[in-house]
Design a protein around this motif. Structure first.
Motif, short mmCIF file in Angstrom:
data_model
loop_
_atom_site.label_atom_id
_atom_site.label_comp_id
_atom_site.label_asym_id
_atom_site.label_seq_id
_atom_site.Cartn_x
_atom_site.Cartn_y
_atom_site.Cartn_z
N THR A 41 -7.46 -0.61 -5.42
CA THR A 41 -6.41 -1.56 -5.05
C THR A 41 -6.03 -1.43 -3.58
O THR A 41 -5.92 -2.42 -2.85
CB THR A 41 -5.14 -1.33 -5.92
OG1 THR A 41 -5.54 -1.25 -7.28
CG2 THR A 41 -4.13 -2.44 -5.74
N LEU A 42 -5.83 -0.16 -3.15
CA LEU A 42 -5.42 0.10 -1.78
C LEU A 42 -6.50 -0.32 -0.78
O LEU A 42 -6.20 -0.96 0.23
CB LEU A 42 -5.09 1.59 -1.61
CG LEU A 42 -3.84 2.08 -2.35
CD1 LEU A 42 -3.83 3.58 -2.45
CD2 LEU A 42 -2.57 1.60 -1.67
N LEU B 193 -4.74 10.23 -0.86
CA LEU B 193 -5.42 9.90 -2.12
C LEU B 193 -6.27 11.07 -2.59
O LEU B 193 -6.39 11.32 -3.78
CB LEU B 193 -6.30 8.66 -1.94
CG LEU B 193 -5.61 7.30 -1.80
CD1 LEU B 193 -6.61 6.22 -1.46
CD2 LEU B 193 -4.85 6.92 -3.07
N ASN C 215 -6.20 3.11 -8.22
CA ASN C 215 -5.29 3.00 -7.07
C ASN C 215 -6.07 2.89 -5.77
O ASN C 215 -5.73 2.11 -4.88
CB ASN C 215 -4.37 4.23 -7.00
CG ASN C 215 -3.27 4.18 -8.03
OD1 ASN C 215 -2.71 3.13 -8.29
ND2 ASN C 215 -2.96 5.31 -8.65
N LYS C 216 -7.14 3.69 -5.67
CA LYS C 216 -7.99 3.66 -4.47
C LYS C 216 -8.57 2.26 -4.28
O LYS C 216 -8.55 1.71 -3.18
CB LYS C 216 -9.14 4.66 -4.62
CG LYS C 216 -8.85 6.03 -4.06
CD LYS C 216 -10.12 6.89 -4.11
CE LYS C 216 -9.81 8.31 -3.66
NZ LYS C 216 -10.95 9.21 -3.77
N LEU D 64 1.88 7.69 -6.65
CA LEU D 64 0.81 8.59 -7.11
C LEU D 64 1.36 9.97 -7.47
O LEU D 64 2.19 10.51 -6.74
CB LEU D 64 -0.25 8.77 -6.01
CG LEU D 64 -1.16 7.58 -5.68
CD1 LEU D 64 -1.98 7.91 -4.44
CD2 LEU D 64 -2.08 7.24 -6.84
N GLN E 245 0.83 -1.22 0.00
CA GLN E 245 0.00 0.00 0.00
C GLN E 245 0.86 1.27 0.00
O GLN E 245 0.56 2.22 -0.72
CB GLN E 245 -0.91 -0.01 1.23
CG GLN E 245 -2.01 -1.06 1.13
CD GLN E 245 -2.78 -1.17 2.43
OE1 GLN E 245 -3.68 -0.39 2.68
NE2 GLN E 245 -2.43 -2.13 3.26
N SER F 233 -4.05 11.97 -10.10
CA SER F 233 -3.83 10.99 -11.17
C SER F 233 -5.15 10.53 -11.79
O SER F 233 -6.14 10.34 -11.09
CB SER F 233 -3.10 9.78 -10.57
OG SER F 233 -3.15 8.69 -11.46
N ASN G 271 -5.59 7.71 -12.77
CA ASN G 271 -5.73 6.33 -12.27
C ASN G 271 -6.07 6.28 -10.78
O ASN G 271 -6.07 5.20 -10.19
CB ASN G 271 -4.43 5.53 -12.50
CG ASN G 271 -4.09 5.43 -13.97
OD1 ASN G 271 -4.97 5.30 -14.81
ND2 ASN G 271 -2.81 5.52 -14.29
N THR G 272 -6.34 7.44 -10.16
CA THR G 272 -6.61 7.46 -8.72
C THR G 272 -7.74 6.51 -8.31
O THR G 272 -7.58 5.78 -7.33
CB THR G 272 -6.91 8.91 -8.24
OG1 THR G 272 -5.76 9.71 -8.51
CG2 THR G 272 -7.19 8.95 -6.74
N LEU H 238 2.43 1.70 -3.53
CA LEU H 238 1.45 2.21 -4.51
C LEU H 238 1.12 3.68 -4.26
O LEU H 238 0.98 4.45 -5.21
CB LEU H 238 0.17 1.37 -4.46
CG LEU H 238 0.25 -0.06 -5.00
CD1 LEU H 238 -1.03 -0.81 -4.72
CD2 LEU H 238 0.54 -0.08 -6.50
N THR H 239 1.02 4.06 -2.99
CA THR H 239 0.73 5.46 -2.64
C THR H 239 1.89 6.37 -3.04
O THR H 239 1.68 7.48 -3.52
CB THR H 239 0.44 5.59 -1.12
OG1 THR H 239 -0.55 4.63 -0.75
CG2 THR H 239 -0.05 6.98 -0.74
#
Length: 300
Positions: free
Chosen positions: A195-196, A181, A192-193, A162, A155, A186, A188-189, A158-159
């Motif tokens: 996934t996280l 976040l 990413n959110k 960003l 996590q 991004s 892709n935020t 990945l953060t």
């Protein structure tokens, strides 16, 4: 400009000096109670032979985790209370996120291990010494630490990747994933959110469901066997209170949508599970557990 800022500005503090002093004194008191209370629990478990059992072995690790968990955010908040520039470096921010998620995730799994320990003690008392051996206790604690470390590492990684479009403001008291976040721009935020939150949710929900399953069996056994197991169930009340507090406040803080109008509410919820819960855990175990109360009386 899709880049990561070198420094973040923390905006979650009151600009009024008197309010900052009051907050600082409150945080200092909470931190002292947290550290001293959990150190007392750890010392009692180490010194008192009556507390050398799997249940208290896990409780000792929980106390240590609570000290670590509150130490991730509180000392920095205390320092920032009197600092004119409330900043944190990008590396410092990601490090804070890693440790916060690591200790939080490890605590989730440890609470599930403690529920499993109570399930074995109440539902399978004859096989309990064989099932919950010293080796098994060490394995469960190792699983808690390793799972928390691995999921938080992914996590945090990945953060850290960003982009922030030059925005370096975090509207919070310390670096926490949902607020970071929110500051990202991004495209892709959302991915990413997802996934996280999936990673965090796997650890938290998995632990919660295992804890819930253990207690369904425990309550079933208590209702079925009657008086004999009701006394044994008394050892669960402290743990059940701690579990409700930890998972309840965490779920509200992470699952309730964040909005600019409820900024103060977001901060209060965060402080509840990040700061207040680690302080309350040793108090709950001291007040609701006769063996711990006996050990305190003996020590005094």
């Amino acid at each position: 400009n899709l880049s990561s800022p070198t420094v973040f500005l923390l905006l979650g503090f009151s600009s009024a000096y008197r309010a900052q002093v009051t907050l600082c004194l409150c945080f200092l008191l909470i931190y002292l109670v947290t550290v001293l209370g959990n150190l007392l629990i750890m010392t009692l478990i180490w010194l008192d032979a009556h507390l050398h059992s799997p249940m208290y072995f896990f409780l000792g690790h929980l106390a240590f985790l609570d000290i670590c968990y509150s130490s991730v955010s509180l000392p920095k908040i205390l320092r920032d209370s009197f600092s004119p520039q409330k900043t944190i470096s990008f590396v410092g921010c990601i490090t804070q996120i890693y440790f916060f998620l690591c200790f939080g995730g490890s605590e989730c799994i440890l609470l599930a291990a403690m529920a499993y320990d109570r399930y074995l003690a109440i539902c399978h008392p004859l096989h309990y010494p064989a099932f919950m051996s010293k080796k098994m206790c060490h394995c469960l604690v190792a699983i808690a630490w390793l799972s928390g470390s691995f999921s938080s590492l992914v996590q945090a990684f990945l953060t850290a990747r960003l982009p922030f479009c030059g925005s370096n403001m975090i509207d919070h008291l310390f670096c926490e994933m949902p607020f970071l976040l929110k500051a990202s721009c991004s495209p892709n935020t959302p991915l990413n959110k997802a996934t996280l939150y999936a990673l965090a949710g796997t650890v938290a929900m998995g632990s919660f469901l295992l804890t819930l399953l253990s207690y369904v069996h425990i309550i079933g056994a208590v209702l079925q066997k009657g008086a004999g197991t009701q006394r044994a169930f008394a050892t669960c009340t402290s743990h059940l209170t701690v579990v409700s507090l930890f998972f309840g406040t965490g779920a509200i803080a992470y699952l309730v949508p964040h909005s600019s109008s409820s900024k103060e509410m977001d901060e209060v919820l965060t402080l509840l599970y990040a700061v207040v819960t680690p302080m309350l855990n040793p108090i709950i175990y001291s007040l609701r557990n006769s063996e711990v109360k006996g050990a305190i009386r003996k020590a005094l």
